[in-house]
Motif scaffolding. Structure first.
Motif, PDB file in Angstrom:
ATOM      1  N   LEU A  59       0.818  -1.211   0.000  1.00  0.00           N
ATOM      2  CA  LEU A  59       0.000   0.000   0.000  1.00  0.00           C
ATOM      3  C   LEU A  59       0.853   1.262   0.000  1.00  0.00           C
ATOM      4  O   LEU A  59       0.543   2.228  -0.701  1.00  0.00           O
ATOM      5  N   GLN A  60       1.925   1.264   0.770  1.00  0.00           N
ATOM      6  CA  GLN A  60       2.770   2.453   0.783  1.00  0.00           C
ATOM      7  C   GLN A  60       3.382   2.702  -0.596  1.00  0.00           C
ATOM      8  O   GLN A  60       3.403   3.838  -1.080  1.00  0.00           O
ATOM      9  N   GLN A  61       3.883   1.645  -1.218  1.00  0.00           N
ATOM     10  CA  GLN A  61       4.485   1.803  -2.540  1.00  0.00           C
ATOM     11  C   GLN A  61       3.439   2.202  -3.579  1.00  0.00           C
ATOM     12  O   GLN A  61       3.701   3.038  -4.457  1.00  0.00           O
ATOM     13  N   LEU A  62       2.257   1.608  -3.506  1.00  0.00           N
ATOM     14  CA  LEU A  62       1.191   1.933  -4.455  1.00  0.00           C
ATOM     15  C   LEU A  62       0.826   3.413  -4.378  1.00  0.00           C
ATOM     16  O   LEU A  62       0.695   4.093  -5.414  1.00  0.00           O
ATOM     17  N   LEU A  63       0.649   3.929  -3.168  1.00  0.00           N
ATOM     18  CA  LEU A  63       0.203   5.305  -3.019  1.00  0.00           C
ATOM     19  C   LEU A  63       1.288   6.310  -3.385  1.00  0.00           C
ATOM     20  O   LEU A  63       0.985   7.465  -3.696  1.00  0.00           O
ATOM     21  N   GLN A  64       2.529   5.900  -3.341  1.00  0.00           N
ATOM     22  CA  GLN A  64       3.584   6.765  -3.849  1.00  0.00           C
ATOM     23  C   GLN A  64       3.512   6.862  -5.373  1.00  0.00           C
ATOM     24  O   GLN A  64       3.771   7.924  -5.954  1.00  0.00           O
ATOM     25  N   ARG A  65       3.143   5.764  -6.035  1.00  0.00           N
ATOM     26  CA  ARG A  65       3.031   5.759  -7.490  1.00  0.00           C
ATOM     27  C   ARG A  65       1.705   6.337  -7.966  1.00  0.00           C
ATOM     28  O   ARG A  65       1.637   7.030  -8.985  1.00  0.00           O
ATOM     29  N   GLU A  66       0.646   6.003  -7.226  1.00  0.00           N
ATOM     30  CA  GLU A  66      -0.709   6.391  -7.637  1.00  0.00           C
ATOM     31  C   GLU A  66      -1.445   7.000  -6.430  1.00  0.00           C
ATOM     32  O   GLU A  66      -2.274   6.347  -5.804  1.00  0.00           O
ATOM     33  N   PRO A  67      -1.145   8.259  -6.116  1.00  0.00           N
ATOM     34  CA  PRO A  67      -1.704   8.850  -4.891  1.00  0.00           C
ATOM     35  C   PRO A  67      -3.214   9.041  -4.904  1.00  0.00           C
ATOM     36  O   PRO A  67      -3.808   9.286  -3.847  1.00  0.00           O
ATOM     37  N   HIS A  68      -3.852   8.921  -6.073  1.00  0.00           N
ATOM     38  CA  HIS A  68      -5.289   9.180  -6.154  1.00  0.00           C
ATOM     39  C   HIS A  68      -6.102   7.894  -6.319  1.00  0.00           C
ATOM     40  O   HIS A  68      -7.213   7.929  -6.867  1.00  0.00           O
ATOM     41  N   VAL A  69      -5.581   6.799  -5.845  1.00  0.00           N
ATOM     42  CA  VAL A  69      -6.317   5.535  -5.893  1.00  0.00           C
ATOM     43  C   VAL A  69      -7.657   5.694  -5.167  1.00  0.00           C
ATOM     44  O   VAL A  69      -7.705   6.183  -4.031  1.00  0.00           O
ATOM     45  N   ALA A  70      -8.739   5.266  -5.840  1.00  0.00           N
ATOM     46  CA  ALA A  70     -10.074   5.450  -5.263  1.00  0.00           C
ATOM     47  C   ALA A  70     -10.468   4.316  -4.323  1.00  0.00           C
ATOM     48  O   ALA A  70     -11.239   4.515  -3.374  1.00  0.00           O
ATOM     49  N   GLY A  71      -9.976   3.119  -4.597  1.00  0.00           N
ATOM     50  CA  GLY A  71     -10.325   1.964  -3.790  1.00  0.00           C
ATOM     51  C   GLY A  71      -9.549   0.753  -4.250  1.00  0.00           C
ATOM     52  O   GLY A  71      -8.830   0.793  -5.255  1.00  0.00           O
ATOM     53  N   LEU A  72      -9.690  -0.333  -3.515  1.00  0.00           N
ATOM     54  CA  LEU A  72      -8.923  -1.548  -3.767  1.00  0.00           C
ATOM     55  C   LEU A  72      -9.850  -2.748  -3.906  1.00  0.00           C
ATOM     56  O   LEU A  72     -10.895  -2.821  -3.243  1.00  0.00           O
ATOM     57  N   VAL A  73      -9.432  -3.701  -4.734  1.00  0.00           N
ATOM     58  CA  VAL A  73     -10.144  -4.966  -4.901  1.00  0.00           C
ATOM     59  C   VAL A  73      -9.108  -6.086  -4.896  1.00  0.00           C
ATOM     60  O   VAL A  73      -8.036  -5.952  -5.501  1.00  0.00           O
ATOM     61  N   SER A  74      -9.412  -7.180  -4.223  1.00  0.00           N
ATOM     62  CA  SER A  74      -8.511  -8.325  -4.258  1.00  0.00           C
ATOM     63  C   SER A  74      -9.288  -9.592  -3.928  1.00  0.00           C
ATOM     64  O   SER A  74     -10.447  -9.538  -3.508  1.00  0.00           O
ATOM     65  N   ALA A  75      -8.622 -10.717  -4.135  1.00  0.00           N
ATOM     66  CA  ALA A  75      -9.193 -12.019  -3.777  1.00  0.00           C
ATOM     67  C   ALA A  75      -8.276 -12.684  -2.766  1.00  0.00           C
ATOM     68  O   ALA A  75      -7.067 -12.429  -2.736  1.00  0.00           O
ATOM     69  N   THR A  76      -8.846 -13.546  -1.938  1.00  0.00           N
ATOM     70  CA  THR A  76      -8.065 -14.163  -0.867  1.00  0.00           C
ATOM     71  C   THR A  76      -8.758 -15.402  -0.340  1.00  0.00           C
ATOM     72  O   THR A  76      -9.943 -15.627  -0.597  1.00  0.00           O
ATOM     73  N   ARG A  77      -7.991 -16.215   0.418  1.00  0.00           N
ATOM     74  CA  ARG A  77      -8.582 -17.229   1.284  1.00  0.00           C
ATOM     75  C   ARG A  77      -8.586 -16.748   2.728  1.00  0.00           C
ATOM     76  O   ARG A  77      -9.095 -17.431   3.599  1.00  0.00           O
ATOM     77  N   GLY A  78      -7.974 -15.563   2.992  1.00  0.00           N
ATOM     78  CA  GLY A  78      -8.095 -15.010   4.339  1.00  0.00           C
ATOM     79  C   GLY A  78      -6.980 -14.098   4.791  1.00  0.00           C
ATOM     80  O   GLY A  78      -7.190 -12.927   5.093  1.00  0.00           O
ATOM     81  N   ASN A  79      -5.742 -14.588   4.871  1.00  0.00           N
ATOM     82  CA  ASN A  79      -4.680 -13.794   5.486  1.00  0.00           C
ATOM     83  C   ASN A  79      -4.246 -12.617   4.614  1.00  0.00           C
ATOM     84  O   ASN A  79      -3.953 -11.534   5.123  1.00  0.00           O
ATOM     85  N   HIS A  80      -4.210 -12.805   3.302  1.00  0.00           N
ATOM     86  CA  HIS A  80      -3.918 -11.707   2.385  1.00  0.00           C
ATOM     87  C   HIS A  80      -4.989 -10.628   2.510  1.00  0.00           C
ATOM     88  O   HIS A  80      -4.684  -9.423   2.537  1.00  0.00           O
ATOM     89  N   GLY A  81      -6.237 -11.042   2.626  1.00  0.00           N
ATOM     90  CA  GLY A  81      -7.336 -10.091   2.760  1.00  0.00           C
ATOM     91  C   GLY A  81      -7.271  -9.310   4.056  1.00  0.00           C
ATOM     92  O   GLY A  81      -7.529  -8.099   4.083  1.00  0.00           O
TER      93      GLY A  81
END
Length: 325
Positions: free
Chosen positions: A61-83
């Protein structure tokens, strides 16, 4: 694409340590007795969210927001711990998050993700179906899709590997569970950064053998996961980049059955009074399977997580489950 280098690992470690403390690695006498050799246990089950994944989410998340500071939201898939990792990190930045899980996912992991602020969506019968739905949601909403495998996740996760290898410079081999591959690729990156000589051995479920088959053949195939216990290793389709790094740096992959995993969960509880989920006990199961090969060498096993549903864990301890052998 290259594995994260030493400079990138140290930078990610600093990001992780802004929020988390290092976890412990202990040598437990009763485990050494069971294995016939000294063994280090890396306790990622002691982390704030009970799993190693939190480290990766913080760095991603820190690296993402440095590259794309205007991210509106996040989507991902998981079985649990990643989520859970992404939910905790997204909350730090007040970012909305949609998490897709397959039907029949761990109810307690689902509850934990909701409690951390994620919008939980159940879709499909396995992780691959959940991933495909997450991609569709991201395309429709314009939100950023967080993958299950990425160099920024690896760099954050590698902080646990740096801790273990620095504490045990004489470690001869380490058994690392493989889900989508971030944990074991992190170990490879940390080994290179520290110039450590440890042999890295992968561990998969016998009932989710996609990485093991691809490791041998070099060909990625979709193989349905049937594990009843090790949901954190229920990968049906290997990531191509992870597979390349694993084939380059891992000496072999050991397959463990649900019965072996359950026995390892019981041993961890009786010998150390630690709770491990199925994937978290898999590395010990592999080390037990290869007991005759240790010859007194110091080995390492990773409790990658302790987030197991209480009812399931009670059945494991009581040996009341009809498990795959």
């Amino acid at each position: 694409m290259q594995l994260p280098n030493a400079e990138q690992l140290r930078a990610a470690q600093a990001v992780v340590y802004q929020r988390l403390q290092p976890t412990a690695q202990y040598r437990w006498p009763l485990l050494a007795e069971a294995l016939g050799t000294p063994v280090w246990v890396k306790h990622e089950n002691h982390g704030a969210l009970g799993a190693f994944k939190q480290r990766g989410g913080l760095n991603y998340l820190q690296q993402l927001l440095q590259r794309e500071p205007h991210v509106a939201g996040l989507v991902s898939a998981t079985r649990g711990n990643h989520g859970q990792s992404l939910a905790a990190a997204a909350a730090l930045y007040n970012l909305p998050l949609q998490i897709v899980v397959p039907h029949g996912n761990s109810q307690e992991k689902n509850a934990a993700m909701r409690a951390l602020g994620a919008e939980l969506i159940e879709h499909g019968d396995d992780f691959q179906a959940a991933c495909e739905h997450a991609a569709q949601l991201a395309e429709t909403s314009g939100w950023h899709r967080v993958p299950a495998f990425h160099p920024d996740l690896i760099a954050g996760v590698a902080s646990y590997c740096l801790e273990l290898l620095s504490a045990a410079p004489q470690l001869a081999r380490v058994y690392v569970p493989i889900g989508m591959g971030s944990g074991i690729c992190a170990m490879l990156a940390a080994r290179a950064a520290l110039q450590h000589s440890v042999e890295v051995i992968g561990v998969v479920s016998k009932h989710a053998p996609a990485y093991a088959r691809a490791f041998t053949s070099g060909e990625r195939q979709c193989i349905a996961s049937q594990t009843l216990l090790a949901d954190g290793m229920a990968c049906s389709t290997p990531d191509p980049q992870a597979l390349r790094w694993i084939r380059e740096g891992v000496s072999r992959i050991v397959e463990v059955s649900d019965r072996e995993v359950a026995a390892a969960m019981r041993l961890l509880f009786s010998a150390t009074h630690n709770v491990a989920e199925g994937a978290g006990a898999a590395s010990l199961a592999a080390a037990l399977q290869e007991r005759e090969q240790h010859h007194g060498a110091e080995i390492g096993v990773i409790i990658s997580g302790g987030n197991v549903d209480s009812r399931l864990y009670a059945q494991v301890l009581a040996e009341q489950l009809d498990l795959l052998g």
